[in-house]
Scaffold this motif. Structure first.
Motif, PDB file in Angstrom:
ATOM      1  N   LYS A 194       0.837  -1.210   0.000  1.00 26.72           N
ATOM      2  CA  LYS A 194       0.000   0.000   0.000  1.00 26.72           C
ATOM      3  C   LYS A 194       0.867   1.252   0.000  1.00 26.72           C
ATOM      4  O   LYS A 194       0.600   2.217  -0.721  1.00 26.72           O
ATOM      5  N   LYS A 199      -1.902   0.908  -9.061  1.00 21.38           N
ATOM      6  CA  LYS A 199      -3.350   1.102  -8.877  1.00 21.38           C
ATOM      7  C   LYS A 199      -4.062  -0.233  -9.091  1.00 21.38           C
ATOM      8  O   LYS A 199      -4.995  -0.583  -8.378  1.00 21.38           O
ATOM      9  N   LYS A 200      -3.591  -0.971 -10.103  1.00 19.01           N
ATOM     10  CA  LYS A 200      -4.162  -2.296 -10.378  1.00 19.01           C
ATOM     11  C   LYS A 200      -3.881  -3.236  -9.197  1.00 19.01           C
ATOM     12  O   LYS A 200      -4.760  -3.994  -8.779  1.00 19.01           O
ATOM     13  N   MET A 203      -3.527  -2.389  -6.128  1.00 20.36           N
ATOM     14  CA  MET A 203      -4.416  -2.005  -5.034  1.00 20.36           C
ATOM     15  C   MET A 203      -5.835  -2.551  -5.246  1.00 20.36           C
ATOM     16  O   MET A 203      -6.519  -2.894  -4.284  1.00 20.36           O
ATOM     17  N   SER A 204      -6.240  -2.661  -6.513  1.00 25.94           N
ATOM     18  CA  SER A 204      -7.593  -3.171  -6.770  1.00 25.94           C
ATOM     19  C   SER A 204      -7.670  -4.678  -6.534  1.00 25.94           C
ATOM     20  O   SER A 204      -8.733  -5.221  -6.265  1.00 25.94           O
ATOM     21  N   LYS A 205      -6.537  -5.365  -6.652  1.00 21.75           N
ATOM     22  CA  LYS A 205      -6.506  -6.829  -6.472  1.00 21.75           C
ATOM     23  C   LYS A 205      -6.213  -7.219  -5.021  1.00 21.75           C
ATOM     24  O   LYS A 205      -6.524  -8.337  -4.598  1.00 21.75           O
ATOM     25  N   ASN A 224      -8.651  -8.904  -2.373  1.00 24.91           N
ATOM     26  CA  ASN A 224      -9.014 -10.315  -2.579  1.00 24.91           C
ATOM     27  C   ASN A 224      -8.050 -11.285  -1.912  1.00 24.91           C
ATOM     28  O   ASN A 224      -8.402 -12.440  -1.680  1.00 24.91           O
ATOM     29  N   ALA A 248      -0.651  -8.695 -11.364  1.00 22.57           N
ATOM     30  CA  ALA A 248      -1.330  -7.412 -11.617  1.00 22.57           C
ATOM     31  C   ALA A 248      -0.399  -6.461 -12.376  1.00 22.57           C
ATOM     32  O   ALA A 248      -0.828  -5.757 -13.290  1.00 22.57           O
ATOM     33  N   SER A 280      -0.675  -4.848 -16.408  1.00 21.96           N
ATOM     34  CA  SER A 280      -1.095  -3.443 -16.450  1.00 21.96           C
ATOM     35  C   SER A 280       0.005  -2.429 -16.744  1.00 21.96           C
ATOM     36  O   SER A 280      -0.286  -1.329 -17.199  1.00 21.96           O
TER      37      SER A 280
END
Lengths: 220, 357
Positions: A18, A52-53, A55-57, A60, A76, A80
């Motif tokens: 993060k 950013k990708k 962080m989106s994964k 999960n 990721a 990306s």
């Protein structure tokens, strides 16, 4: 061998990722500016998009083991970032994940193995030697410093400081180098005098690891 | 920056959407991961050809999808290699069972991403081979650089291979043909102006009002020399002579070794042009150079080829492999034989190139 008992937890790794995303966002413009004279001015944009990708994964896999978290990060990035940075950074995290498969806590020695595996992976893929003006120039001395400090029995925090210092020096050492890999190599002599953006992002990633672990262990 | 765009981050997606609307009979698009593909894919009994690269070189590659050319094209962000998931999904979409050939331009990022995609596709049981195009003579040295870049020969290879695939060439035969085209093609380009990557918002490099960059790459990579601007004839002379007089060029290129199950480095040497060779002459606009100027280049190129004993048997002139709005041109010469001539003449129907059908 190291006597220290400080370990790196799964949560530390999640926080590191993060923090890395935040640092790369803050430095997106700076990294792209470094890339302008010797590349195509997109390294910061690409890394920012990649994290950013990540962080989106991350939500999960946050409760999975460190190996899975790092592997997910690598996948990721591969899907990306694009350019050479995507496969190289993707491989860095994939190989790191493989080295600590199934673990939820890392000893200092595990961390050494993890970063060594990452370096080996990107060297195999990118075929860069030390001195070619790439991310390898920051990571190689960082790995050596980390390993040596851990072997000398220093605390994990001290070892991470040595790693960061070595990465920073490695990064700055790329300034006078002549680029021999990637797009910068087409510049020949004109690549001299510019700090390598890949070495710079590698330094930022390692520095963020050190800072994350230090601040989390100080607050424990 | 003045561009006909909405938001820089939407350029690639909106371009794909517009292409699909403009050419519904020829292509379809897939978003996330992004690629365009032949409307009639998978074409039964045919090996599928996939290329891709950073965007900003249109019509290559997305506009070169269709009969007699590519089955799919994967666009990256502007001037940034696409990613393996795009290439993998495209392969699954267009593979008829006869296998997939990835056509890769020699840039560090493109090669790494396509090799990863090839590994992933093989893991999924797709028969994949790869060819690398590295034809830019502006890069002299392969030992201390990432090697010659893939430029104009790519466009020619995509049609020649596409025509061969329509004729029923196998994957192995297509890979061999692609490698033959690559070693027989040579290119060099030049720029009168820079170009602006939408996400960057300012020109990639600065060129003075009276300057030009000779040997420019298609992403604005520097070339051999920055020089004072010259006449079209003088510029053509520099480009053509650099191509025609280029000696044998040796480097190693990665190839998949089916028996070993691993990538191996294969040493490859381009034979130089010689008197009596038949060639295809390709004069290309970098994007910003208008059609009126290209024949002026072609005219001089024709004269130089005659003088050097090269016979132009086919030609191509126009905007095919561009560098956004850059003003400038590139020249490609490809040594032809009967097989290549026949394949070149075969029908092609794509948004960016069409004849014979």
């Amino acid at each position: 061998m190291s006597e220290n008992e400080t370990t790196i937890t799964k949560d530390d790794i999640v926080e590191w990722l993060k923090a890395t995303a935040a640092v790369l966002e803050e430095n997106a413009h700076y990294l792209s500016e470094l890339d302008a004279p010797i590349g195509d001015a997109d390294h910061g944009i690409n890394m920012n998009r990649g994290f950013k990708k990540v962080m989106s994964k991350l939500p999960n896999v946050e409760d999975k083991d460190i190996g899975t978290i790092l592997r997910t990060t690598g996948m990721a990035l591969i899907s990306s970032v694009g350019g050479a940075g995507g496969p190289l950074y993707g491989t860095l995290y994939l190989e790191a994940g493989k080295a600590v498969r199934g673990k939820t806590e890392l000893s200092a020695n595990d961390l050494v193995n993890l970063i060594e595996a990452s370096l080996k992976g990107i060297v195999k893929l990118g075929k860069a030697n030390i001195g070619d003006k790439t991310m390898v120039d920051a990571i190689t001395p960082a790995v050596e410093a980390l390993r040596q400090s851990v072997n000398n029995g220093n605390s994990l925090i001290e070892a991470l400081h040595s790693m960061t210092d070595a990465a920073q020096k490695g990064m700055k050492d790329t300034i006078p180098m002549l680029a021999k890999k990637g797009r910068a190599s087409y510049l020949g002599e004109r690549s001299i005098g510019h700090q390598d953006p890949g070495a710079t992002s590698s330094y930022l990633v390692l520095k963020t690891l050190s800072e994350t672990i230090e601040s989390r262990h100080a607050s424990k | 920056m003045k561009k006909l765009i909405n938001k820089p981050e939407d350029v690639v997606k909106e371009e794909l959407e517009g292409m699909a609307l403009a050419y519904p009979d020829l292509i379809k698009i897939h978003l996330d991961p992004d690629f365009d593909y032949r409307a009639d894919a998978p074409v039964k009994g045919k090996v599928a050809l996939i290329s891709g690269g950073g965007s900003g070189h249109e019509p290559m590659h997305g506009g070169l999808v269709g009969h007699g050319m590519l089955d799919a094209a994967c666009p990256g962000a502007v001037f940034t290699s696409p990613t393996p998931d795009q290439m993998l999904e495209a392969a699954k979409m267009v593979n008829s069972g006869k296998g997939v050939l990835y056509i890769i331009k020699n840039y560090t990022g493109d090669v790494m991403n396509f090799q990863m995609a090839a590994d992933m596709a093989r893991d999924e049981g797709i028969d994949v081979d790869t060819i690398i195009i590295d034809d830019d003579v502006a890069v002299k040295d392969s030992l201390y650089t990432a090697g010659r870049r893939g430029v104009g020969t790519t466009v020619l290879a995509e049609h020649i291979l596409g025509a061969a695939a329509e004729k029923g060439y196998t994957l192995q035969e297509l890979a061999a043909l692609g490698r033959k085209v690559n070693i027989n093609g040579r290119s060099m380009g030049m720029a009168l102006t820079s170009c602006t990557v939408p996400a960057a918002g300012k020109p990639t490099f600065e060129l003075g009002e009276d300057e030009m960059e000779v040997g420019i790459g298609i992403h604005g990579e520097p070339g051999r020399k920055r020089m004072k601007i010259m006449t079209a004839d003088e510029i053509t002379e520099i480009l053509a002579t650099s191509i025609i007089d280029d000696g044998p060029y040796t480097r190693t290129l990665a190839q998949w070794d089916k028996d070993k199950g691993d990538w191996v480095d294969v040493e490859v040497t381009d034979p130089p042009f010689k008197k009596g060779d038949e060639v295809l002459a390709f004069v290309n606009s970098m994007g910003g150079t208008p059609d009126i100027e290209l024949p002026i280049i072609y005219r001089k190129l024709h004269e130089i080829c005659e003088k050097k004993g090269l016979k132009i048997v086919r030609n191509l002139m126009g905007r095919y492999i561009t560098s956004l709005e850059m003003q400038g041109c590139s020249i490609t010469l490809l040594k032809m034989d009967d097989e290549l001539k026949e394949l070149w003449d075969a029908p092609v129907h794509t948004p960016g190139m069409r004849w014979g059908m």
